[in-house]
Design a protein around this motif. Structure first.
Motif, PDB file in Angstrom:
ATOM      1  N   ILE A 118       0.831  -1.200   0.000  1.00 14.89           N
ATOM      2  CA  ILE A 118       0.000   0.000   0.000  1.00 14.89           C
ATOM      3  C   ILE A 118       0.869   1.255   0.000  1.00 14.89           C
ATOM      4  O   ILE A 118       0.624   2.207  -0.747  1.00 14.89           O
ATOM      5  N   SER A 119       1.902   1.248   0.818  1.00 15.57           N
ATOM      6  CA  SER A 119       2.798   2.407   0.896  1.00 15.57           C
ATOM      7  C   SER A 119       3.486   2.660  -0.436  1.00 15.57           C
ATOM      8  O   SER A 119       3.641   3.812  -0.875  1.00 15.57           O
ATOM      9  N   ALA A 120       3.908   1.581  -1.108  1.00 20.51           N
ATOM     10  CA  ALA A 120       4.572   1.721  -2.407  1.00 20.51           C
ATOM     11  C   ALA A 120       3.626   2.325  -3.446  1.00 20.51           C
ATOM     12  O   ALA A 120       4.009   3.208  -4.222  1.00 20.51           O
ATOM     13  N   ALA A 121       2.377   1.861  -3.445  1.00 19.78           N
ATOM     14  CA  ALA A 121       1.407   2.398  -4.399  1.00 19.78           C
ATOM     15  C   ALA A 121       1.130   3.865  -4.126  1.00 19.78           C
ATOM     16  O   ALA A 121       1.073   4.690  -5.045  1.00 19.78           O
ATOM     17  N   GLN A 122       0.963   4.217  -2.866  1.00 18.50           N
ATOM     18  CA  GLN A 122       0.671   5.606  -2.511  1.00 18.50           C
ATOM     19  C   GLN A 122       1.847   6.527  -2.825  1.00 18.50           C
ATOM     20  O   GLN A 122       1.664   7.699  -3.168  1.00 18.50           O
ATOM     21  N   LYS A 123       3.045   6.001  -2.720  1.00 13.74           N
ATOM     22  CA  LYS A 123       4.234   6.810  -3.000  1.00 13.74           C
ATOM     23  C   LYS A 123       4.518   6.918  -4.490  1.00 13.74           C
ATOM     24  O   LYS A 123       4.797   8.009  -5.002  1.00 13.74           O
ATOM     25  N   LEU A 124       4.449   5.797  -5.204  1.00 15.21           N
ATOM     26  CA  LEU A 124       4.872   5.761  -6.604  1.00 15.21           C
ATOM     27  C   LEU A 124       3.767   6.151  -7.583  1.00 15.21           C
ATOM     28  O   LEU A 124       4.056   6.545  -8.711  1.00 15.21           O
ATOM     29  N   LEU A 125       2.502   6.022  -7.168  1.00 20.47           N
ATOM     30  CA  LEU A 125       1.385   6.343  -8.055  1.00 20.47           C
ATOM     31  C   LEU A 125       0.682   7.590  -7.533  1.00 20.47           C
ATOM     32  O   LEU A 125      -0.531   7.616  -7.364  1.00 20.47           O
ATOM     33  N   CYS A 126       1.448   8.633  -7.301  1.00 13.61           N
ATOM     34  CA  CYS A 126       0.897   9.823  -6.652  1.00 13.61           C
ATOM     35  C   CYS A 126       1.204  11.082  -7.451  1.00 13.61           C
ATOM     36  O   CYS A 126       2.140  11.821  -7.128  1.00 13.61           O
ATOM     37  N   PRO A 127       0.434  11.354  -8.524  1.00 19.23           N
ATOM     38  CA  PRO A 127       0.620  12.612  -9.235  1.00 19.23           C
ATOM     39  C   PRO A 127       0.174  13.779  -8.344  1.00 19.23           C
ATOM     40  O   PRO A 127      -0.860  13.719  -7.700  1.00 19.23           O
ATOM     41  N   ARG A 128       0.984  14.795  -8.327  1.00 21.62           N
ATOM     42  CA  ARG A 128       0.719  15.952  -7.457  1.00 21.62           C
ATOM     43  C   ARG A 128       0.584  15.458  -6.007  1.00 21.62           C
ATOM     44  O   ARG A 128       1.481  14.844  -5.470  1.00 21.62           O
ATOM     45  N   LYS A 129      -0.552  15.713  -5.352  1.00 23.51           N
ATOM     46  CA  LYS A 129      -0.677  15.317  -3.950  1.00 23.51           C
ATOM     47  C   LYS A 129      -1.893  14.432  -3.698  1.00 23.51           C
ATOM     48  O   LYS A 129      -2.372  14.327  -2.577  1.00 23.51           O
ATOM     49  N   LYS A 130      -2.409  13.795  -4.741  1.00 20.60           N
ATOM     50  CA  LYS A 130      -3.588  12.952  -4.580  1.00 20.60           C
ATOM     51  C   LYS A 130      -3.173  11.520  -4.258  1.00 20.60           C
ATOM     52  O   LYS A 130      -2.735  10.771  -5.121  1.00 20.60           O
ATOM     53  N   ARG A 131      -3.292  11.154  -2.989  1.00 17.35           N
ATOM     54  CA  ARG A 131      -2.949   9.805  -2.551  1.00 17.35           C
ATOM     55  C   ARG A 131      -4.099   8.840  -2.799  1.00 17.35           C
ATOM     56  O   ARG A 131      -5.258   9.190  -2.628  1.00 17.35           O
ATOM     57  N   LEU A 132      -3.756   7.631  -3.187  1.00 15.45           N
ATOM     58  CA  LEU A 132      -4.760   6.589  -3.337  1.00 15.45           C
ATOM     59  C   LEU A 132      -5.151   6.063  -1.965  1.00 15.45           C
ATOM     60  O   LEU A 132      -4.314   5.966  -1.059  1.00 15.45           O
ATOM     61  N   SER A 133      -6.415   5.686  -1.811  1.00 20.18           N
ATOM     62  CA  SER A 133      -6.856   5.070  -0.561  1.00 20.18           C
ATOM     63  C   SER A 133      -6.263   3.667  -0.462  1.00 20.18           C
ATOM     64  O   SER A 133      -5.858   3.062  -1.465  1.00 20.18           O
ATOM     65  N   SER A 134      -6.242   3.129   0.731  1.00 20.12           N
ATOM     66  CA  SER A 134      -5.708   1.778   0.930  1.00 20.12           C
ATOM     67  C   SER A 134      -6.502   0.755   0.123  1.00 20.12           C
ATOM     68  O   SER A 134      -5.930  -0.163  -0.480  1.00 20.12           O
ATOM     69  N   SER A 135      -7.829   0.903   0.101  1.00 21.79           N
ATOM     70  CA  SER A 135      -8.681  -0.022  -0.647  1.00 21.79           C
ATOM     71  C   SER A 135      -8.383   0.038  -2.145  1.00 21.79           C
ATOM     72  O   SER A 135      -8.307  -0.999  -2.825  1.00 21.79           O
ATOM     73  N   THR A 136      -8.209   1.252  -2.675  1.00 23.57           N
ATOM     74  CA  THR A 136      -7.900   1.405  -4.099  1.00 23.57           C
ATOM     75  C   THR A 136      -6.543   0.793  -4.419  1.00 23.57           C
ATOM     76  O   THR A 136      -6.374   0.155  -5.464  1.00 23.57           O
ATOM     77  N   CYS A 137      -5.578   0.972  -3.538  1.00 22.45           N
ATOM     78  CA  CYS A 137      -4.256   0.368  -3.731  1.00 22.45           C
ATOM     79  C   CYS A 137      -4.361  -1.146  -3.867  1.00 22.45           C
ATOM     80  O   CYS A 137      -3.742  -1.758  -4.744  1.00 22.45           O
ATOM     81  N   LEU A 138      -5.160  -1.768  -3.000  1.00 24.78           N
ATOM     82  CA  LEU A 138      -5.322  -3.214  -3.051  1.00 24.78           C
ATOM     83  C   LEU A 138      -6.060  -3.643  -4.310  1.00 24.78           C
ATOM     84  O   LEU A 138      -5.747  -4.682  -4.909  1.00 24.78           O
ATOM     85  N   ASP A 139      -7.042  -2.837  -4.747  1.00 28.70           N
ATOM     86  CA  ASP A 139      -7.739  -3.122  -6.011  1.00 28.70           C
ATOM     87  C   ASP A 139      -6.753  -3.144  -7.170  1.00 28.70           C
ATOM     88  O   ASP A 139      -6.794  -4.038  -8.038  1.00 28.70           O
ATOM     89  N   VAL A 140      -5.887  -2.140  -7.217  1.00 29.79           N
ATOM     90  CA  VAL A 140      -4.898  -2.049  -8.295  1.00 29.79           C
ATOM     91  C   VAL A 140      -3.976  -3.265  -8.277  1.00 29.79           C
ATOM     92  O   VAL A 140      -3.680  -3.857  -9.327  1.00 29.79           O
ATOM     93  N   ILE A 141      -3.546  -3.664  -7.098  1.00 28.84           N
ATOM     94  CA  ILE A 141      -2.662  -4.826  -6.983  1.00 28.84           C
ATOM     95  C   ILE A 141      -3.351  -6.088  -7.494  1.00 28.84           C
ATOM     96  O   ILE A 141      -2.762  -6.875  -8.249  1.00 28.84           O
ATOM     97  N   VAL A 142      -4.603  -6.297  -7.105  1.00 29.59           N
ATOM     98  CA  VAL A 142      -5.338  -7.483  -7.544  1.00 29.59           C
ATOM     99  C   VAL A 142      -5.508  -7.478  -9.068  1.00 29.59           C
ATOM    100  O   VAL A 142      -5.338  -8.512  -9.721  1.00 29.59           O
ATOM    101  N   GLN A 143      -5.844  -6.329  -9.636  1.00 27.17           N
ATOM    102  CA  GLN A 143      -6.003  -6.242 -11.087  1.00 27.17           C
ATOM    103  C   GLN A 143      -4.696  -6.579 -11.798  1.00 27.17           C
ATOM    104  O   GLN A 143      -4.680  -7.297 -12.806  1.00 27.17           O
ATOM    105  N   ILE A 144      -3.592  -6.049 -11.292  1.00 26.98           N
ATOM    106  CA  ILE A 144      -2.291  -6.318 -11.914  1.00 26.98           C
ATOM    107  C   ILE A 144      -1.930  -7.796 -11.762  1.00 26.98           C
ATOM    108  O   ILE A 144      -1.405  -8.422 -12.696  1.00 26.98           O
ATOM    109  N   MET A 145      -2.218  -8.386 -10.605  1.00 28.88           N
ATOM    110  CA  MET A 145      -1.955  -9.811 -10.412  1.00 28.88           C
ATOM    111  C   MET A 145      -2.796 -10.653 -11.376  1.00 28.88           C
ATOM    112  O   MET A 145      -2.318 -11.666 -11.900  1.00 28.88           O
ATOM    113  N   ALA A 146      -4.044 -10.243 -11.612  1.00 25.50           N
ATOM    114  CA  ALA A 146      -4.900 -10.980 -12.541  1.00 25.50           C
ATOM    115  C   ALA A 146      -4.309 -10.971 -13.946  1.00 25.50           C
ATOM    116  O   ALA A 146      -4.386 -11.977 -14.672  1.00 25.50           O
ATOM    117  N   VAL A 147      -3.714  -9.848 -14.330  1.00 22.14           N
ATOM    118  CA  VAL A 147      -3.037  -9.766 -15.626  1.00 22.14           C
ATOM    119  C   VAL A 147      -1.785 -10.639 -15.608  1.00 22.14           C
ATOM    120  O   VAL A 147      -1.513 -11.391 -16.558  1.00 22.14           O
TER     121      VAL A 147
END
Length: 262
Positions: free
Chosen positions: A9-38
């Motif tokens: 979650i910390s990696a997603a919030q740090k690396l996928l953060c244009p300007r100052k808009k942080r992803l929520s923890s739930s969204t971070c996990l969604d992104v991880i699951v989608q990438i794992m599915a691919v």
């Protein structure tokens, strides 16, 4: 929260953060699951639309997932008209080749000039688009680029709604004559929305994620139901070949909206 979950979650919030808009923890996990599915070959492509993260940021993030062992394949990034996709080269090539061989994609004509949607076949223009796309992937992948740009001169005459449906692996895709406008006839049309859910268990946490969601006009459902069922069976076969994601389930609802943007 487990140390691994916190790290991801910390990696997603740090690396996928244009300007100052942080992803929520739930969204971070969604992104991880989608990438794992691919990564696991369950779906061919993931459209990243959680925020305005750039292709370079996504590339850095994918490297972090590979270093952590969550991702095991060399995933690539595709950019189309400011839309960013993450894909598995092996899966996307197989997916497009299967479409060309079986001609199994259903097209739903939703031109605004129509009173109601109608079901079309695998039209020659769409078949040509799929073939060109397949050849483009094979050519670009041979170059070894991590980030691939689909140039405007290649897709300028293509219907992006149909193109995205093909890339994302939907069993049916909407089509309209874009030379006559970008409206559609889905206003106040009952739509059957099919949704596919999976779970990812990470230590003591079960995260539920929507893997697919697509719609079909209700009046056409009886004609496409068997086709969607075959798509569901093929998805289940791919899902059963991997040990990471669990609890594949399907839901279906009917919705009617005052306007539908494609």
């Amino acid at each position: 929260m487990s140390p691994l979950q916190h790290m991801l979650i910390s990696a997603a919030q740090k690396l996928l953060c244009p300007r100052k808009k942080r992803l929520s923890s739930s969204t971070c996990l969604d992104v991880i699951v989608q990438i794992m599915a691919v990564d696991l070959g369950v779906k061919p492509v993931f459209l990243y639309d959680s925020n305005a993260a750039s292709s370079e940021q996504l590339q850095t993030y994918l490297k972090s997932l590979q270093e952590s062992g969550v991702v095991t394949n060399p995933l690539r990034i595709l950019s189309i008209d400011e839309n960013t996709f993450i894909f598995n080269p092996t899966t996307i090539e197989s997916h497009l080749d299967d479409l060309l061989r079986s001609k199994s994609l259903l097209l739903i004509d939703v031109c605004s000039s129509r009173k109601q949607p109608v079901l079309g076949g695998f039209e020659k223009t769409t078949e040509h688009m799929t073939k060109t796309l397949s050849e483009f992937f094979k050519s670009e992948l041979e170059k070894g680029s991590s980030v691939i740009l689909l140039r405007e001169e290649l897709y300028n005459d293509w219907n992006l709604c149909t193109l995205f449906g093909i890339l994302l692996g939907y069993p049916a895709s909407y089509w309209f004559d874009q030379t006559r406008g970008f409206g559609n006839c889905l206003c106040m049309t009952p739509l059957v929305v099919s949704t596919v859910w999976v779970k990812w268990q990470i230590r003591d946490t079960n995260h539920r994620c929507c893997l697919y969601s697509f719609s079909v006009p209700e009046e056409l459902w009886s004609e496409v139901q068997s086709h969607v069922q075959r798509w569901t069976e093929h998805l289940r076969e791919r899902f059963n070949k991997q040990p990471v994601l669990t609890d594949l389930c399907f839901s279906r609802d009917t919705v009617t909206l005052p306007s539908v943007t494609l």
